[in-house]
Design a protein around this motif. Structure first.
Motif, mmCIF file in Angstrom:
data_model
loop_
_atom_site.group_PDB
_atom_site.id
_atom_site.type_symbol
_atom_site.label_atom_id
_atom_site.label_comp_id
_atom_site.label_asym_id
_atom_site.label_seq_id
_atom_site.Cartn_x
_atom_site.Cartn_y
_atom_site.Cartn_z
ATOM 1 N N UNK A 175 40.197 45.057 41.040
ATOM 2 C CA UNK A 175 40.600 43.855 41.777
ATOM 3 C C UNK A 175 41.989 43.393 41.343
ATOM 4 N N UNK A 176 42.822 43.078 42.309
ATOM 5 C CA UNK A 176 44.177 42.610 42.021
ATOM 6 C C UNK A 176 44.110 41.171 41.520
ATOM 7 N N UNK A 177 44.690 40.924 40.344
ATOM 8 C CA UNK A 177 44.572 39.627 39.690
ATOM 9 C C UNK A 177 45.935 39.121 39.244
ATOM 10 N N UNK A 178 46.196 37.843 39.479
ATOM 11 C CA UNK A 178 47.467 37.249 39.053
ATOM 12 C C UNK A 178 47.550 37.156 37.538
ATOM 13 N N UNK A 179 46.411 37.222 36.852
ATOM 14 C CA UNK A 179 46.410 37.218 35.382
ATOM 15 C C UNK A 179 46.671 38.618 34.831
ATOM 16 N N UNK A 180 45.824 39.559 35.209
ATOM 17 C CA UNK A 180 45.925 40.921 34.672
ATOM 18 C C UNK A 180 47.163 41.639 35.169
ATOM 19 N N UNK A 181 47.564 41.360 36.405
ATOM 20 C CA UNK A 181 48.654 42.120 37.028
ATOM 21 C C UNK A 181 49.868 41.247 37.332
ATOM 22 N N UNK A 182 50.078 40.257 36.500
ATOM 23 C CA UNK A 182 51.168 39.297 36.725
ATOM 24 C C UNK A 182 52.528 39.975 36.828
ATOM 25 N N UNK A 183 52.718 41.072 36.096
ATOM 26 C CA UNK A 183 54.022 41.750 36.073
ATOM 27 C C UNK A 183 54.044 43.035 36.905
ATOM 28 N N UNK A 220 58.895 45.787 44.295
ATOM 29 C CA UNK A 220 58.682 44.403 44.735
ATOM 30 C C UNK A 220 57.526 43.786 43.961
ATOM 31 N N UNK A 221 57.766 42.592 43.426
ATOM 32 C CA UNK A 221 56.754 41.904 42.628
ATOM 33 C C UNK A 221 55.550 41.523 43.489
ATOM 34 N N UNK A 222 54.361 41.656 42.904
ATOM 35 C CA UNK A 222 53.136 41.258 43.597
ATOM 36 C C UNK A 222 52.811 39.784 43.366
ATOM 37 N N UNK A 223 53.301 39.241 42.243
ATOM 38 C CA UNK A 223 53.049 37.835 41.925
ATOM 39 C C UNK A 223 54.321 37.182 41.393
ATOM 40 N N UNK A 224 54.453 35.889 41.667
ATOM 41 C CA UNK A 224 55.559 35.099 41.141
ATOM 42 C C UNK A 224 55.016 33.724 40.777
ATOM 43 N N UNK A 225 55.201 33.333 39.516
ATOM 44 C CA UNK A 225 54.685 32.044 39.039
ATOM 45 C C UNK A 225 53.183 31.913 39.275
ATOM 46 N N UNK A 226 52.489 33.021 39.093
ATOM 47 C CA UNK A 226 51.034 33.009 39.222
ATOM 48 C C UNK A 226 50.512 33.017 40.638
ATOM 49 N N UNK A 227 51.407 33.122 41.619
ATOM 50 C CA UNK A 227 51.001 33.105 43.026
ATOM 51 C C UNK A 227 51.362 34.420 43.712
ATOM 52 N N UNK A 228 50.570 34.827 44.704
ATOM 53 C CA UNK A 228 50.893 36.057 45.435
ATOM 54 C C UNK A 228 52.227 35.919 46.157
ATOM 55 N N UNK A 229 53.038 36.954 46.087
ATOM 56 C CA UNK A 229 54.305 36.955 46.809
ATOM 57 C C UNK A 229 54.053 37.272 48.283
#
Length: 254
Positions: A16-24, A134-143
């Motif tokens: 599962x895609x997660x803003x915590x685990x996959x923040x970078x 391209x980043x998947x997350x920015x500031x903890x939110x989906x891009x």
């Protein structure tokens, strides 16, 4: 991570895609699809029939849970539209959404879960902690990139539901039959016979009358059925492409 035995075609794992685990994590564009090399049958949705029928034969898998398939080759391990490098051999080819969806998919994290979660295959080279992409997350939110990926997968799921309804209606109308195609190349003593798929029984379709015919016409089913039937003429083209590529099957025994 889901076990490999439960995973659909192409997927080696699901996370599962997660803003915590996959923040970078970032996603980078791929110019090839090595996972498609040698795959001869790709699942498609009914939404794709009008486009697919221009390029590939549309058939149905065998069994009670049959699904529509686009044939990229007639024999196991042969794909005439994708080279050994994973790149398309022609520019105007329609790539089925099932291929374009990878490495993402919506899945239930638990059997009793009500909602679907956006997941990805962690073995894919398209997603990871890269310097480029391209980043998947920015500031903890989906891009916007992630939002677009989610929207595409939601659209795919909706098309999948329409496809399930279409297949249910086919079974109720008893329109599916075992398929067989015979191809006799020049100089061959015996024809090549292809089986192991299902197709629409054209005689039953022609004989449809009254409420049955009105139901098929009203639901938009009729043009889809004929798209499938018209596409079957491409079987011989596929066979010819296999001959050109030196990937023809062994001659049948006399």
């Amino acid at each position: 991570m889901a076990s490999a035995a439960q995973l659909p075609l192409f997927y080696n794992g699901l996370e599962p895609l997660s803003s915590d685990t996959h923040a970078n994590y970032k996603v980078r564009t791929q110019d090839s699809a090595p996972f498609v090399v040698g795959q001869h049958a790709i699942p498609i949705t009914v939404d794709e029939f009008p486009l697919v029928q221009r390029h590939m034969p549309i058939v149905f898998s065998v069994g009670d849970d049959a699904i529509p398939l686009a044939l990229m080759g007639l024999n196991e391990g042969v794909n005439v539209f994708v080279g050994d490098d994973g790149k398309l051999t022609e520019n105007t080819f329609y790539v089925p959404a099932y291929i374009r969806r990878y490495p993402y998919m919506l899945a239930r994290l638990h059997p009793d879960a009500q909602e679907l979660s956006l997941c990805f295959d962690p073995t894919s080279e398209a997603v990871g902690e890269f310097e480029d992409g391209d980043a998947l997350f920015a500031n903890g939110q989906p891009t916007e990139v992630t939002q677009n990926i989610l929207a595409f997968n939601e659209s795919f799921e909706q098309a999948g539901a329409r496809t399930q309804n279409f297949m249910k209606e086919l079974r109720e109308l008893d329109l599916l039959m075992d398929g067989e195609v015979s191809i006799q190349p020049d100089g061959a003593e015996q024809p090549f016979i292809y089986r192991g798929f299902q197709m629409i029984n054209e005689e039953k379709l022609i004989d449809a009358r009254g409420d049955t015919l009105r139901k098929m016409s009203k639901s938009g089913m009729l043009p889809l059925l004929y798209a499938h039937l018209f596409s079957l003429s491409l079987m011989r083209d596929l066979f010819g492409r296999q001959l050109q590529l030196g990937k023809a099957p062994q001659p049948p025994l006399g």
